[in-house]
Design an enzyme around this catalytic site. Sequence first.
Site, PDB file in Angstrom:
ATOM      1  N   THR C  98       1.037  -1.272  -0.449  1.00  0.00           N
ATOM      2  CA  THR C  98      -0.132   0.141   0.408  1.00  0.00           C
ATOM      3  C   THR C  98       1.278   1.206  -0.294  1.00  0.00           C
ATOM      4  OG1 THR C  98      -1.497  -1.584   1.404  1.00  0.00           O
ATOM      5  CG2 THR C  98      -1.840   1.822   1.216  1.00  0.00           C
ATOM      6  N   LYS C 173      -7.431   2.106  -3.111  1.00  0.00           N
ATOM      7  CA  LYS C 173      -7.064   1.410  -1.957  1.00  0.00           C
ATOM      8  C   LYS C 173      -7.467   2.400  -0.867  1.00  0.00           C
ATOM      9  CE  LYS C 173      -5.296  -0.734   1.880  1.00  0.00           C
ATOM     10  NZ  LYS C 173      -5.469  -2.634   1.948  1.00  0.00           N
ATOM     11  N   LYS C 241      -0.436   5.552   8.435  1.00  0.00           N
ATOM     12  CA  LYS C 241       0.412   5.153   7.190  1.00  0.00           C
ATOM     13  C   LYS C 241      -0.221   5.335   6.574  1.00  0.00           C
ATOM     14  CE  LYS C 241       1.526   1.761   4.988  1.00  0.00           C
ATOM     15  NZ  LYS C 241       1.497   1.274   3.576  1.00  0.00           N
TER      16      LYS C 241
HETATM   17  N1  NDP Z   1      -1.096  -6.359   7.352  1.00  0.00           N
HETATM   18  C1  NDP Z   1      -2.289  -6.412   6.801  1.00  0.00           C
HETATM   19  O1  NDP Z   1      -3.466  -6.799   7.321  1.00  0.00           O
HETATM   20  C2  NDP Z   1      -2.214  -5.399   5.055  1.00  0.00           C
HETATM   21  C3  NDP Z   1      -1.247  -4.833   5.170  1.00  0.00           C
HETATM   22  N2  NDP Z   1      -1.473  -4.528   4.003  1.00  0.00           N
HETATM   23  C4  NDP Z   1      -0.066  -3.695   3.539  1.00  0.00           C
HETATM   24  O2  NDP Z   1       0.601  -4.581   3.057  1.00  0.00           O
HETATM   25  C5  NDP Z   1       2.341  -4.279   3.579  1.00  0.00           C
HETATM   26  C6  NDP Z   1       2.800  -5.349   3.844  1.00  0.00           C
HETATM   27  O3  NDP Z   1       1.719  -5.496   5.443  1.00  0.00           O
HETATM   28  P1  NDP Z   1       3.001  -6.234   6.246  1.00  0.00           P
HETATM   29  O4  NDP Z   1       3.400  -7.604   5.503  1.00  0.00           O
HETATM   30  O5  NDP Z   1       2.058  -6.610   7.164  1.00  0.00           O
HETATM   31  O6  NDP Z   1       3.398  -5.900   6.874  1.00  0.00           O
HETATM   32  P2  NDP Z   1       5.796  -6.318   7.394  1.00  0.00           P
HETATM   33  O7  NDP Z   1       5.751  -5.720   8.500  1.00  0.00           O
HETATM   34  O8  NDP Z   1       5.134  -7.576   8.040  1.00  0.00           O
HETATM   35  O9  NDP Z   1       6.107  -7.076   6.430  1.00  0.00           O
HETATM   36  C7  NDP Z   1       6.980  -5.495   5.482  1.00  0.00           C
HETATM   37  C8  NDP Z   1       7.915  -6.556   4.664  1.00  0.00           C
HETATM   38  O10 NDP Z   1       8.674  -5.683   3.951  1.00  0.00           O
HETATM   39  C9  NDP Z   1      10.040  -5.500   3.957  1.00  0.00           C
HETATM   40  N3  NDP Z   1      10.821  -4.549   4.008  1.00  0.00           N
HETATM   41  C10 NDP Z   1      10.554  -3.352   4.625  1.00  0.00           C
HETATM   42  N4  NDP Z   1      11.196  -2.288   4.303  1.00  0.00           N
HETATM   43  C11 NDP Z   1      12.136  -2.152   2.948  1.00  0.00           C
HETATM   44  C12 NDP Z   1      13.277  -2.048   2.480  1.00  0.00           C
HETATM   45  N5  NDP Z   1      13.977  -1.231   2.741  1.00  0.00           N
HETATM   46  N6  NDP Z   1      14.001  -3.610   2.067  1.00  0.00           N
HETATM   47  C13 NDP Z   1      13.834  -4.649   1.659  1.00  0.00           C
HETATM   48  N7  NDP Z   1      12.129  -4.881   2.079  1.00  0.00           N
HETATM   49  C14 NDP Z   1      12.074  -3.875   2.821  1.00  0.00           C
HETATM   50  C15 NDP Z   1      10.088  -6.638   5.052  1.00  0.00           C
HETATM   51  O11 NDP Z   1      11.523  -6.821   5.491  1.00  0.00           O
HETATM   52  P3  NDP Z   1      12.072  -7.332   6.622  1.00  0.00           P
HETATM   53  O12 NDP Z   1      11.546  -8.832   6.674  1.00  0.00           O
HETATM   54  O13 NDP Z   1      13.884  -7.869   6.655  1.00  0.00           O
HETATM   55  O14 NDP Z   1      11.396  -7.012   7.438  1.00  0.00           O
HETATM   56  C16 NDP Z   1       8.925  -7.187   5.388  1.00  0.00           C
HETATM   57  O15 NDP Z   1       9.407  -8.363   4.519  1.00  0.00           O
HETATM   58  C17 NDP Z   1       1.935  -2.808   4.194  1.00  0.00           C
HETATM   59  O16 NDP Z   1       2.010  -1.564   2.968  1.00  0.00           O
HETATM   60  C18 NDP Z   1       0.656  -2.993   3.976  1.00  0.00           C
HETATM   61  O17 NDP Z   1       0.368  -1.589   4.554  1.00  0.00           O
HETATM   62  C19 NDP Z   1      -2.738  -4.865   2.926  1.00  0.00           C
HETATM   63  C20 NDP Z   1      -3.669  -5.420   3.723  1.00  0.00           C
HETATM   64  C21 NDP Z   1      -3.563  -5.819   4.811  1.00  0.00           C
END
Ligand code: NDP
Lengths: 291, 291, 291, 291
Positions: C98, C173, C241
Amino acid sequence: MTASVAFIGLGVMGYPMAGHLANGGYTVTVYNRTTEKAKRWAEQYSGRWAATPAEAAQNADIVFACVGNDDDLRAVTLGEHGAFATMKPGSIFVDHTTTSATVAKELAAVAAKINVAFLDAPVSGGQAGAENGALTVMLGGEQAAYEAIGPALNCFAKMHRLLGPVGAGQTAKMVNQICIAGVVQGLAEALHFATHNGLDANAVVDVISKGAAQSWQMENRAHTMVEGQFDFGFAVDWMRKDLGIVLDQAKASGCHLPLTALVDQFYSQVQSMGGGRWDTSSLIALLNRQN
Amino acid sequence: MTASVAFIGLGVMGYPMAGHLANGGYTVTVYNRTTEKAKRWAEQYSGRWAATPAEAAQNADIVFACVGNDDDLRAVTLGEHGAFATMKPGSIFVDHTTTSATVAKELAAVAAKINVAFLDAPVSGGQAGAENGALTVMLGGEQAAYEAIGPALNCFAKMHRLLGPVGAGQTAKMVNQICIAGVVQGLAEALHFATHNGLDANAVVDVISKGAAQSWQMENRAHTMVEGQFDFGFAVDWMRKDLGIVLDQAKASGCHLPLTALVDQFYSQVQSMGGGRWDTSSLIALLNRQN
Amino acid sequence: MTASVAFIGLGVMGYPMAGHLANGGYTVTVYNRTTEKAKRWAEQYSGRWAATPAEAAQNADIVFACVGNDDDLRAVTLGEHGAFATMKPGSIFVDHTTTSATVAKELAAVAAKINVAFLDAPVSGGQAGAENGALTVMLGGEQAAYEAIGPALNCFAKMHRLLGPVGAGQTAKMVNQICIAGVVQGLAEALHFATHNGLDANAVVDVISKGAAQSWQMENRAHTMVEGQFDFGFAVDWMRKDLGIVLDQAKASGCHLPLTALVDQFYSQVQSMGGGRWDTSSLIALLNRQN
Amino acid sequence: MTASVAFIGLGVMGYPMAGHLANGGYTVTVYNRTTEKAKRWAEQYSGRWAATPAEAAQNADIVFACVGNDDDLRAVTLGEHGAFATMKPGSIFVDHTTTSATVAKELAAVAAKINVAFLDAPVSGGQAGAENGALTVMLGGEQAAYEAIGPALNCFAKMHRLLGPVGAGQTAKMVNQICIAGVVQGLAEALHFATHNGLDANAVVDVISKGAAQSWQMENRAHTMVEGQFDFGFAVDWMRKDLGIVLDQAKASGCHLPLTALVDQFYSQVQSMGGGRWDTSSLIALLNRQN
Ligand SMILES: NC(=O)C1=CN([C@@H]2O[C@H](COP(=O)(O)OP(=O)(O)OC[C@H]3O[C@@H](n4cnc5c(N)ncnc54)[C@H](OP(=O)(O)O)[C@@H]3O)[C@@H](O)[C@H]2O)C=CC1
Ligand SMILES: NC(=O)C1=CN([C@@H]2O[C@H](COP(=O)(O)OP(=O)(O)OC[C@H]3O[C@@H](n4cnc5c(N)ncnc54)[C@H](OP(=O)(O)O)[C@@H]3O)[C@@H](O)[C@H]2O)C=CC1
Ligand SMILES: NC(=O)C1=CN([C@@H]2O[C@H](COP(=O)(O)OP(=O)(O)OC[C@H]3O[C@@H](n4cnc5c(N)ncnc54)[C@H](OP(=O)(O)O)[C@@H]3O)[C@@H](O)[C@H]2O)C=CC1
């Protein structure tokens, strides 16, 4: 020996501020993006103008800036031909733009590397304050630099104060804008209510401005608000820029500003009405519309 | 010959107001629901006290009241042993309670039938204003009646003004309260923001209170708000009573008060925190709580 | 021949999404900043992991990403060892993060130069939706690219739709999040009110969820809100966010979102209570606190 | 032997509700302030009409009412020729008006003295629900009385439930209206945002109505909101009446409803636009206006 100073940005505020410095005996070199204005200024005040910020800044003891926003400020300092390219060690950069505290800290760090002191120094008092040399200046930075520029500030300010390290001036200006948002919306609702209930709003204001409801806005804007006159003062577009900065910093610092966030949206509605250039007191126009 | 007056309601406001009338040479008969307070007053000011509003009012040229709310006012005028039962033709009833404009109009109509003039006359200035004889009085009613009571008002008011027909005084007081709601919430957010961002809030207030953000609340409450001191001033419970009246009249007259309605709900939260008796500036406590 | 795909970001969402692709017959190479998670995934799904986005992406027909925010997305695409460094002409980049519509447009323009199609494809449905392969995907971009990835989306989505050019998915979204802000705050006030007025809130919800007050939040969150349970679901920090992105785009496009702006500030207060990781339904905690 | 019932108030809701009772085999005597409507009803349903509530009620086992507000209800029960003047001991009064819980408790106490059971029984489902016999009824009162009227309620309700003692029905209806205020304002902002950002709002709604943003209002009002059609449904004037009741009870019970209070003010603005008779979904008209 009089100090040599530069002034970057000859807008509604900067033009007269630079003028007061010239009148105060400083040797002023100005820079303005639109050269025409710089030439006019140089003629009016028998000063000099330069084609770039770098050129204006190169021999200056103090470089003042008063431009639009964060990006504008970055452009005139860090950009190609920016002031930081030529400022001499030991000189002082004074930023009168209303910006984020973030950009102030960022530029102060860069300035430090070339041995330049950075002061963030946003002003309040509006066009009238700039023209009459009666501004209030809120500053952030080092005490020594602040003391060094005191005599120059006296040329256009009736009040100035160092409020903390770099960024403190901008943060204080944000405090100022938050207060105004609340005062103006409250006043707008009050006058809307007074008029709709058959009162002579001006008479009521005369009475209540002696007590706990009093405010600068009430004394200086209530009458024009009742008239629906907004073609003057501090523009809604500027206010939205400032409130955007405020809300970003609130988020970053874990503060809650429900009223400010709401009034910011009301200003968005004023913009849709075509009121981007109206005075901030135009919030009352939203309440009074009937269609 | 000095005029004979009655004063009904010796609360925080009424007690000293009645005292100023006695000190000003009026022959004052007081009534208070809790008799003990009436006796104490009569002793302190060498005045008289009566057992009922009717008894207090019966020979009076002017009857003043300062009780709690609409219902209280109805009780001391229309109730059994109420003042209207005995007031003499040609006398004047002056209500200093903060009430709705509706009850003012309702009582004025009843009073007219017994040839009594009714003036709604809410005050601002708080306990200190009452004690120092420095209140502001906003009046609604007939010019002749207003002129007749002018000398009496001068005993406890530094400012008074007739603002229109019956109800205009109360409506003006509502305008006052709407302004305060906006000012205080804006100031609360501003000081919350200043403190959370590391500023010396008192220093910032000193600077910005010279300009467009200035307000009585800023000059008189900012420092105590920063300290978190609220055990004085105009109580939140009173403010909610007043804002309730405001929002009812707004609805009846087709006005929109988004900020006022919102701040009224924030005051509800202050009440839940146990702050019903705190000063209205306690809105900042909501923003500062961490749990 | 099965398509080769890459998946960047194995968080709460990405991990199971990538798993569904593997289960669906795709040859999946994953990348995760914290390598440990990538190794675990590769073991669990008999897939491959790469040390950088560039390495993961180099032979892929489709590269999926699901990272945190705009800056994270820029890092894994444009950064050193970013996916755009190695993606082959004719391949497709699908972003499930997102983000702002701005970054989507910015990256689509860069991708176009290397002949890569870009689809913004944020999801809703939460952790459960990702794990059960029942997400909803809102897409922006070219029809042809959308059609090409349809079979892959079917692995983890129960619903997907192309809603316009690049950015349209993110904007849709945002529309989703605005709706949720209003629904949840209304529901929180309703349940707070029900409980304080002695109703069995669960019984009331059973009745009113048959009519015009019904919502997904009411059916799925009312009971836990009444219990004060928030340790699950979509986190307040993520919501802030998202609302930050919404409010920025509203400003840029001249929209007014008074309720959304206000609820965003209430979420800031939830964060101060320590609720950053609580479900968005925790707004009720603000109303219920007593101190 | 079929029960004899009376129905007081043949408005948009009452007229078809009384009709369903007649069709269900009850002997119905109706009363309506404007007699013309009562005559028309009696003709259409081969029922009887009476000239006063007292006359309609005198032999009835159950007396139903569905009038406008608190005062109207007091008029048809306690007023001269009111139903309470003639109701027989052991009979039941069922009020389908949306009123305050206060008036319900007040009337229940009076009814008890004449050995009449009182049930507050506001409905939801609108004009369509009344016409199709598909209303939801929320009740407060005694279990025995509730059970006794069950068969009658089944004539026009698809769902009914006793939610607590007298007043519980009205309080549940308030919970319903609070939810709607939040849902509708959120949806209005979302659709305003969608349209201003170039999305096909209907397509977006189709997609997001499968998930956490879903609501009855989204499924039933989004399309007309996008069209700007509001000439149907539940009128803003009624909603403001209901929200007024809600906010009064919130104040009395120490609840905080910031969003509800704010949306109530927005509805006030819709009224000023001439939208008092528009559907509640017309909040979007405020956001979309440009002047
Ligand atoms: N959780 C939810 O219910 C929902 C989430 N979303 C959206 O989906 C997206 C992901 O959410 P979610 O999976 O919950 O988040 P998490 O925090 O669980 O995962 C984030 C992921 O992104 C990686 N990451 C973050 N920053 C970097 C970077 N600078 N370089 C490389 N990798 C990076 C992390 O790596 P690492 O493992 O190393 O930290 C991890 O794999 C967000 O935008 C969120 O708003 C949308 C709908 C529902
Ligand atoms: N306090 C302030 O700073 C300000 C107050 N006001 C307004 O002035 C009014 C009075 O305020 P304040 O003096 O502070 O209030 P207090 O509570 O101190 O005093 C209220 C007075 O009214 C009397 N009273 C209340 N109800 C009745 C009743 N039903 N019958 C007879 N007497 C009654 C009380 O009698 P008893 O002693 O028996 O309780 C008492 O004398 C209020 O309307 C308030 O909103 C306006 C400006 C400032
Ligand atoms: N309309 C809707 O969608 C819904 C309405 N409601 C609630 O149901 C109630 C009725 O609504 P609705 O039927 O739409 O309203 P209408 O305005 O169509 O009808 C009101 C009825 O009450 C009668 N009435 C009003 N005041 C008096 C009085 N003082 N004495 C005697 N009769 C009186 C009117 O008589 P006359 O014909 O002489 O004017 C009319 O029969 C309201 O409380 C409303 O909030 C609840 C859910 C949905």
